[in-house]
Design an enzyme around this catalytic site. Structure first.
Site, PDB file in Angstrom:
ATOM      1  N   LYS A  90     -18.874 -34.298 -41.130  1.00 56.28           N
ATOM      2  CA  LYS A  90     -20.077 -33.864 -40.411  1.00 56.28           C
ATOM      3  C   LYS A  90     -21.294 -34.753 -40.673  1.00 56.28           C
ATOM      4  CE  LYS A  90     -18.962 -29.271 -39.088  1.00 56.28           C
ATOM      5  NZ  LYS A  90     -17.729 -28.852 -39.806  1.00 56.28           N
ATOM      6  N   GLU A 112     -27.704 -25.061 -36.163  1.00 58.97           N
ATOM      7  CA  GLU A 112     -26.932 -23.825 -36.291  1.00 58.97           C
ATOM      8  C   GLU A 112     -25.807 -24.111 -37.270  1.00 58.97           C
ATOM      9  OE1 GLU A 112     -26.281 -26.173 -34.122  1.00 58.97           O
ATOM     10  OE2 GLU A 112     -24.133 -26.375 -34.520  1.00 58.97           O
ATOM     11  N   SER A 380     -10.222 -34.050 -42.386  1.00 66.10           N
ATOM     12  CA  SER A 380     -11.647 -33.938 -42.034  1.00 66.10           C
ATOM     13  C   SER A 380     -12.546 -33.518 -43.191  1.00 66.10           C
ATOM     14  CB  SER A 380     -11.807 -32.973 -40.862  1.00 66.10           C
ATOM     15  OG  SER A 380     -11.192 -31.728 -41.140  1.00 66.10           O
TER      16      SER A 380
HETATM   17  C1  LIG Z   1     -16.679 -28.200 -39.170  1.00 61.77           C
HETATM   18  C2  LIG Z   1     -15.372 -28.686 -39.605  1.00 61.77           C
HETATM   19  C3  LIG Z   1     -14.303 -28.845 -38.697  1.00 61.77           C
HETATM   20  C4  LIG Z   1     -14.380 -28.437 -37.247  1.00 61.77           C
HETATM   21  O1  LIG Z   1     -15.319 -29.106 -36.471  1.00 61.77           O
HETATM   22  P1  LIG Z   1     -14.911 -30.243 -35.441  1.00 61.77           P
HETATM   23  O2  LIG Z   1     -16.151 -30.461 -34.669  1.00 61.77           O
HETATM   24  O3  LIG Z   1     -13.786 -29.700 -34.601  1.00 61.77           O
HETATM   25  O4  LIG Z   1     -14.496 -31.419 -36.223  1.00 61.77           O
HETATM   26  C5  LIG Z   1     -13.116 -29.389 -39.163  1.00 61.77           C
HETATM   27  N1  LIG Z   1     -12.970 -29.740 -40.460  1.00 61.77           N
HETATM   28  C6  LIG Z   1     -13.957 -29.577 -41.356  1.00 61.77           C
HETATM   29  C7  LIG Z   1     -13.723 -29.987 -42.768  1.00 61.77           C
HETATM   30  C8  LIG Z   1     -15.195 -29.048 -40.969  1.00 61.77           C
HETATM   31  O5  LIG Z   1     -16.163 -28.904 -41.880  1.00 61.77           O
END
Ligand SMILES: *Cc1c(COP(=O)(O)O)cnc(C)c1O
Length: 396
Positions: A90, A112, A380
């Protein structure tokens, strides 16, 4: 095939700008600023320097040897977005948008947040730039994510509780949009995924596309060829678009977006927008697939991972689904929880529960592939935030 949106922010019929009149000029101003800076050498230089020195990029592309051997099929590589500052992808987007806000002369940032991950990343870049920061969060989410609320406050942000509706993410987004209407002259709305009105889906995707650019360079260095599969979890869809974008034109690279299958197929039990109950609709400024009942009321959703628990999906994903460039599948809560502990044990990496959905799907297909095939999984985020949830669900 052309994968770019038109000048109104539509990919095919998806996207656009469905907002009150008062926001149109703000979105126009943002669009112009974004297009004037996106290829500006000074802007890019500052963005890249912060990614490098503040967030720790490039993130490694790690060959998961034991995981691959345990599954006995394809070679699995993990793109280590979990190693970014604040523990997820993020921050890539937050760094881009705060630089843009600064150049636009905005002094105040609003955002948000659902689980609090985007709120923490936003509060972090606001501290770095000395900007005022207000984060809207549903009071139910605040209760579930107490530690992240504390973290945001520690970083100097004001967290405002939202007590309307289901007191979760979609209510927080409505409240942030309301604030923006009132304070648009001084305020930038730092949106956290490839959602919302044009130009957000395009801009957030661009800021996240560093993931795929690095991954492509890294896999070519290690394997001298492109991967067979890319796999990423899809909440709003920003980490997935970030990985996929650079490979869209490489026809041989298959891409799989993994949605939250939750605890069942019934509406309300999952957050899979391409499954039962997902139809084209408008939510929070953009046209896409939306989980809704027969009367068009937004459905409640469920996922063990808060980051995937949302009724709509980014419009670019809706388009890529319909043109069949990306395949969308879903993974249940229990499969994700299993992948969470399996990856921890075989690689010493505790993934975010969101990312564990992508790992779980890789675990399903890898055994059916051959040893010379390659899968890149976008990891992610890291799983520290999810230990208590895992404990609750697994009963240890
Ligand atoms: C917020 C988040 C997501 C989901 O958000 P996307 O916009 O779909 O990437 C996925 N993995 C993690 C670790 C997150 O913090």
């Amino acid at each position: 095939m052309n994968f770019e949106p038109n000048e109104k922010g539509y990919w095919g019929e998806f996207g656009g700008r469905f907002v009150p009149e008062t926001l149109v000029s703000a979105l126009e101003e943002l669009t112009q600023a974004y297009f004037s800076f996106r290829d500006d050498a000074g802007f890019r230089g500052e963005y890249e320097a912060l990614l490098r020195e503040f967030s720790g990029r490039p993130t490694p592309l790690f060959y998961a040897r034991r995981l691959s051997e345990e599954l006995g099929g394809a070679k699995i590589y993990l793109k280590r977005e979990d190693l970014n500052h604040t523990g997820a992808h993020k921050i890539n987007n937050c760094i881009g948008q705060i630089l843009l806000a600064q150049r636009m002369g905005k002094r105040r940032i609003i955002a948000e947040t659902g689980a609090g991950q985007h709120g923490v990343a936003t509060a972090t870049v606001c501290a770095l730039f000395g900007m005022e920061c207000v984060v809207y969060m549903g009071s139910e989410d605040m209760r579930r994510q107490e530690l992240n609320v504390f973290r945001m406050r520690l970083l100097g942000a004001e967290v405002r509780a939202v007590n309307t509706g289901s007191r979760t993410l979609k209510d927080a987004i409505n409240e942030a949009l309301r604030d923006w209407v009132t304070n648009v002259r001084t305020t930038h709305y730092l949106l956290g995924s490839v959602l919302g009105p044009h130009p957000y889906p395009l801009m957030v995707r661009d800021f996240q596309s560093v993931i795929g650019r690095e991954a492509k360079r890294q896999i070519l260095e290690k394997e001298a060829r492109l991967p067979d599969y890319l796999i990423a979890c899809v909440g709003g869809g920003s980490n997935a678009m970030g990985l996929f974008y650079e490979f869209l034109k490489d026809e041989k690279v298959k891409m799989i977006g993994v949605e939250a299958g939750g605890k069942g197929n019934q509406l309300g039990e999952h957050a899979s927008r391409f499954m039962n109950g997902g139809r084209i609709g408008i939510l929070q400024g953009t046209k896409s697939y939306v989980l809704q009942d027969e009367r068009g009321q937004i459905a409640t959703t469920h996922s063990v991972s808060a980051g995937l628990d949302y009724a709509s999906i980014g419009p670019e994903h809706a388009f890529l689904h319909d043109v069949k460039r990306v395949e969308y599948v879903s993974v249940t809560d229990s499969e994700a929880l299993h992948a969470f502990s399996f990856l921890s044990k075989v690689e010493g990496i505790i993934p975010a529960l969101e990312s564990a959905h992508a790992v779980a799907y890789a675990m399903k297909i890898a055994p059916k592939l051959t040893r010379d095939q390659i899968i890149v999984v976008n990891l992610s985020g890291r799983g520290d935030k999810d230990i208590a949830t895992y404990r609750e669900f697994s009963g240890i």
